[in-house]
Enzyme design. Structure first.
Site, PDB file in Angstrom:
ATOM      1  N   GLY A 155      44.371  43.854  33.921  1.00  0.00           N
ATOM      2  CA  GLY A 155      44.276  45.141  34.719  1.00  0.00           C
ATOM      3  C   GLY A 155      45.903  45.573  33.625  1.00  0.00           C
ATOM      4  O   GLY A 155      46.743  44.638  33.777  1.00  0.00           O
ATOM      5  N   ARG A 156      46.341  46.565  34.492  1.00  0.00           N
ATOM      6  CA  ARG A 156      47.675  46.896  34.380  1.00  0.00           C
ATOM      7  C   ARG A 156      49.089  45.891  34.944  1.00  0.00           C
ATOM      8  O   ARG A 156      49.641  45.745  33.876  1.00  0.00           O
ATOM      9  CB  ARG A 156      48.351  48.158  35.421  1.00  0.00           C
ATOM     10  N   ILE A 157      48.801  45.596  35.598  1.00  0.00           N
ATOM     11  CA  ILE A 157      50.370  43.711  36.109  1.00  0.00           C
ATOM     12  C   ILE A 157      49.159  42.897  35.502  1.00  0.00           C
ATOM     13  O   ILE A 157      50.619  42.385  35.064  1.00  0.00           O
ATOM     14  CB  ILE A 157      49.672  43.881  37.029  1.00  0.00           C
ATOM     15  N   THR A 236      49.521  36.517  43.427  1.00  0.00           N
ATOM     16  CA  THR A 236      51.252  37.987  43.888  1.00  0.00           C
ATOM     17  C   THR A 236      49.644  39.137  43.792  1.00  0.00           C
ATOM     18  O   THR A 236      50.085  40.769  44.261  1.00  0.00           O
ATOM     19  CB  THR A 236      51.554  38.867  42.729  1.00  0.00           C
ATOM     20  N   SER A 237      47.973  39.300  44.060  1.00  0.00           N
ATOM     21  CA  SER A 237      47.688  39.744  44.114  1.00  0.00           C
ATOM     22  C   SER A 237      47.310  40.290  46.149  1.00  0.00           C
ATOM     23  O   SER A 237      47.387  41.402  46.305  1.00  0.00           O
ATOM     24  CB  SER A 237      46.365  40.018  43.365  1.00  0.00           C
ATOM     25  N   ARG A 238      46.170  39.781  46.203  1.00  0.00           N
ATOM     26  CA  ARG A 238      46.025  39.400  47.766  1.00  0.00           C
ATOM     27  C   ARG A 238      45.350  38.085  48.350  1.00  0.00           C
ATOM     28  O   ARG A 238      44.490  37.541  47.726  1.00  0.00           O
ATOM     29  CB  ARG A 238      44.441  40.885  48.405  1.00  0.00           C
ATOM     30  N   GLU A 267      48.427  37.613  56.845  1.00  0.00           N
ATOM     31  CA  GLU A 267      49.957  38.690  57.149  1.00  0.00           C
ATOM     32  C   GLU A 267      50.936  38.988  58.016  1.00  0.00           C
ATOM     33  O   GLU A 267      49.639  40.122  58.567  1.00  0.00           O
ATOM     34  CB  GLU A 267      50.639  39.504  55.536  1.00  0.00           C
ATOM     35  N   HIS A 286      54.994  39.300  50.267  1.00  0.00           N
ATOM     36  CA  HIS A 286      55.458  40.611  49.820  1.00  0.00           C
ATOM     37  C   HIS A 286      55.205  41.557  49.601  1.00  0.00           C
ATOM     38  O   HIS A 286      55.663  42.742  50.408  1.00  0.00           O
ATOM     39  CB  HIS A 286      53.572  40.985  51.138  1.00  0.00           C
ATOM     40  N   ALA A 288      56.470  41.761  46.368  1.00  0.00           N
ATOM     41  CA  ALA A 288      56.179  42.455  44.515  1.00  0.00           C
ATOM     42  C   ALA A 288      56.592  43.663  44.548  1.00  0.00           C
ATOM     43  O   ALA A 288      57.265  43.205  42.770  1.00  0.00           O
ATOM     44  CB  ALA A 288      55.221  42.023  44.431  1.00  0.00           C
TER      45      ALA A 288
HETATM   46  C1  DGY Z   1      50.332  46.828  46.400  1.00  0.00           C
HETATM   47  O1  DGY Z   1      51.368  48.057  46.451  1.00  0.00           O
HETATM   48  O2  DGY Z   1      49.462  47.124  47.135  1.00  0.00           O
HETATM   49  C2  DGY Z   1      51.508  46.089  46.490  1.00  0.00           C
HETATM   50  O3  DGY Z   1      50.725  44.908  47.482  1.00  0.00           O
HETATM   51  C3  DGY Z   1      52.137  46.335  47.739  1.00  0.00           C
HETATM   52  O4  DGY Z   1      53.077  47.171  46.535  1.00  0.00           O
END
Ligand code: DGY
Length: 325
Positions: A155-157, A236-238, A267, A286, A288
């Protein structure tokens, strides 16, 4: 009469000023999120809620807020909100996509480099007085340049990660439910239809999928089992996308080389979690999207979504547009 809103944490001043101009606003100013019971109380006569990903916005909460028209989440992810329920009730839900893409990709790449080159462990080594000499075999890591990166979710990231990786002369593979041939042409990335093939051929793996019923524990023991023992794994997602016990075992037993994670299954992670004892994992809390510029933009976007919802307009960034169609 002015509409009423609850903002569940202190956010950027300019965004709060925008909201305060048109609405009666209560802001939760504590460092910690409002406890769920308190949140239920706070929303009982509000028209709008500006929520964070740490706020559970479920059926019970919507029952407690009969006037609620709009939920504006200060995040791109919205797995903390029961979207089906909101849609059923005609409540628009907003999020903050786009503005945090590159900032998040920066952190994913930072974790990738830090875990591969053992930066945090090396820093601890120095601080503990363990630096005795230049050693030919001390703190050896994995090369990033010319290695193969497997991106799960382009996706975008994911796309921004691919761009960074190309700058390091990496060979980039991706797996996704949807193939993106344009990205393949523009970025020189290669589509791998079988997840296991990507897992077993990559030197680095970075996860960029949303948390959905189908992505819960997408990466578990059997996925770690097919990875190379030299792999560096990034999430870095969930946190719930990865089976954290399986990650711990893979790291502990040396089935994978290292990991860099910005998210955990629960978390904050418990201070007693065994993951924290391992040297070969870098964990950030968390953060990012946590740059000054990006958090400001997220707050402004969330305020715009909230205000549009209060005016009865379609939110500029709405995750359930069917509500207004
Ligand atoms: C989001 O935006 O979903 C990130 O996990 C926090 O910025």
């Amino acid at each position: 009469m002015k509409p009423k809103v609850f903002v569940s944490r202190l956010i950027d001043r300019e965004a709060l000023d925008m909201i305060a101009k048109v609405a009666g606003m209560e802001v939760w100013r504590d460092e910690l999120p409002p406890p769920y019971e308190v949140l239920l109380e706070k929303v009982k006569d509000v028209d709008g809620l500006l929520s964070l990903l740490s706020d559970r916005v479920d059926t019970t909460l919507m029952d407690a807020a009969p006037k609620l028209k709009v939920i504006s989440n200060l995040a791109v992810g919205y797995d903390n909100i029961d979207i089906t329920e909101a849609t059923k009730r005609g409540i628009q839900v907003g999020n903050t996509p786009g503005v945090l893409t590159e900032t998040t990709a920066d952190i994913a790449f930072t974790l990738l480099m830090a875990a591969a080159r053992r930066v945090v462990e090396a820093d601890r080594h120095v601080r503990k007085g363990q630096w005795k000499t230049w050693g030919p075999m001390i703190l050896l890591g994995q090369d990033i340049h010319h290695a193969t990166l497997g991106i799960i979710g382009l996706g975008r990231i994911g796309i921004e990660i691919a761009k960074r990786a190309r700058g390091f002369n990496m060979n980039v593979l991706y797996h996704d439910v949807v193939r993106n041939e344009e990205a393949e042409r523009q970025l020189g990335v290669k589509y791998i239809s079988e997840l296991n093939e990507l897992l077993s051929t990559s030197d680095f793996i970075s996860v960029h999928v949303p948390l959905l019923p189908g992505t819960h524990h997408l990466i578990g023991a059997s996925e770690f089992a097919v990875m190379k023992p030299t792999v560096v794994f990034i999430n870095t997602s969930r946190g719930q996308v990865v089976d954290q016990k399986a990650l711990y075992e893979a790291l502990r037993l040396g089935k994978i080389f290292a990991a860099g994670i910005d998210v955990t299954e629960v978390e904050p992670i418990s201070i007693d979690d065994p993951l924290l004892i391992l040297e070969n994992v870098v964990i950030t809390p968390h953060i990012a999207s946590a740059s000054v510029h990006t958090r400001k933009n997220m707050a402004l976007m969330a305020a715009e979504n909230l205000l549009a919802g209060l005016r009865g307009e379609v939110l500029p960034n709405c995750v359930n547009p069917e509500v207004t169609q």
